[in-house]
Design an enzyme around this catalytic site. Structure first.
Site, PDB file in Angstrom:
ATOM      1  N   GLY A 124       6.456   4.247 -20.405  1.00 48.37           N
ATOM      2  CA  GLY A 124       7.238   4.522 -21.606  1.00 48.37           C
ATOM      3  C   GLY A 124       8.707   4.155 -21.525  1.00 48.37           C
ATOM      4  CG  HIS A 136       3.563 -10.458 -24.736  1.00 48.81           C
ATOM      5  ND1 HIS A 136       2.405  -9.862 -24.262  1.00 48.81           N
ATOM      6  CD2 HIS A 136       3.684 -11.631 -24.071  1.00 48.81           C
ATOM      7  CE1 HIS A 136       1.855 -10.653 -23.369  1.00 48.81           C
ATOM      8  NE2 HIS A 136       2.610 -11.728 -23.229  1.00 48.81           N
TER       9      HIS A 136
HETATM   10  C1  GAR Z   1       6.094  -3.531 -20.852  1.00 51.73           C
HETATM   11  O1  GAR Z   1       6.523  -4.526 -19.972  1.00 51.73           O
HETATM   12  C2  GAR Z   1       5.485  -4.144 -22.094  1.00 51.73           C
HETATM   13  O2  GAR Z   1       6.131  -5.302 -22.513  1.00 51.73           O
HETATM   14  C3  GAR Z   1       4.090  -4.445 -21.598  1.00 51.73           C
HETATM   15  O3  GAR Z   1       3.738  -3.328 -20.826  1.00 51.73           O
HETATM   16  C4  GAR Z   1       4.917  -2.755 -20.251  1.00 51.73           C
HETATM   17  C5  GAR Z   1       4.958  -1.292 -20.612  1.00 51.73           C
HETATM   18  O4  GAR Z   1       6.011  -0.629 -19.983  1.00 51.73           O
HETATM   19  N1  GAR Z   1       3.210  -4.697 -22.682  1.00 51.73           N
HETATM   20  C6  GAR Z   1       2.237  -5.604 -22.640  1.00 51.73           C
HETATM   21  O5  GAR Z   1       1.978  -6.259 -21.656  1.00 51.73           O
HETATM   22  C7  GAR Z   1       1.445  -5.761 -23.933  1.00 51.73           C
HETATM   23  N2  GAR Z   1       0.753  -7.003 -23.935  1.00 51.73           N
HETATM   24  P1  GAR Z   1       6.571   0.752 -20.525  1.00 51.73           P
HETATM   25  O6  GAR Z   1       5.395   1.705 -20.681  1.00 51.73           O
HETATM   26  O7  GAR Z   1       7.505   1.215 -19.449  1.00 51.73           O
HETATM   27  O8  GAR Z   1       7.277   0.512 -21.837  1.00 51.73           O
END
Ligand code: GAR
Length: 199
Positions: free
Chosen positions: A12, A110
């Protein structure tokens, strides 16, 4: 005011970037009012609670049937009067009911420069592993609208980030978050909320 629901699965940090931006008055008319996780253990839920934001969990274990999942999620979003949806590290796929009801009102962040390293199977650390394996010198992040095709919706914002010698997937992921994702996502939410407010 445009009430935004944020869908999460993991740590998150993007949700935190939105909450921090909101605290600084940088989200325009958007207000983060609801957080839904498809994983009970997601730390993102704790971040939401600490900021006083209402949370729910809807996992595949709780609702294994994809059609029912879609209908239930839509119901939850409507009950909470969400007007905009933000996918912030949400590693599930939205169903047709939610996609139709919120057409043009769903944003995703993304961790790569779409159309590179995107689509099915490209999420989280896997994206950065693939970037390093290919020997890219530049990567980045993309904020885009969500449509039925995975990572195929219109691009709103992009930012490039250097790949540096010695990078591991984890180091690169952190740089992409710090230099791109956490800046782009609040800006994109503000942009979309301003559009929605005009409607
Ligand atoms: C982030 O890097 C986001 O861009 C990626 O997952 C991570 C979540 O981190 N999303 C994807 O890969 C979607 N295709 P977070 O929970 O710390 O925000």
């Amino acid at each position: 005011m445009v009430k935004a629901a944020v869908l999460v699965s993991g740590g998150g940090t993007n949700l935190q970037a939105l909450l921090d931006a909101q605290g600084r008055g940088e989200l325009g008319p958007a207000r983060i009012g609801y957080v839904v996780s498809n994983r009970k253990a997601a730390y993102a839920l704790e971040r939401a609670r600490q900021s006083g934001v209402e949370t729910d969990v809807l996992s595949k274990v709780m609702q294994p049937d994809p059609e029912q999942y879609d209908a239930q999620l839509l119901n939850m979003l409507r009950i909470h009067r969400a007007e905009l949806i933000v996918l912030a590290g949400f590693l599930g796929i939205l169903g047709p009911k939610v996609l139709e009801a919120y057409s043009g009102r769903i944003l995703n962040i993304h961790p790569a420069l779409i159309p590179s390293f995107c689509g099915k199977g490209f999420y989280g650390l896997r994206v950065h592993e693939a970037v390093l394996k290919r020997g890219c010198k530049v990567t980045g992040a993309t904020a885009h609208l969500v449509t039925a095709g995975v990572d195929e919706g219109p691009i709103l914002l992009q930012k490039a980030v250097d790949v540096l010698p010695g990078d591991t997937p984890e180091i690169l992921q952190r740089r992409v978050m710090e230099q791109a994702e956490w800046l782009l996502l609040p800006r994109a939410v503000k942009m979309l909320a301003e559009e929605i407010e005009k409607c």
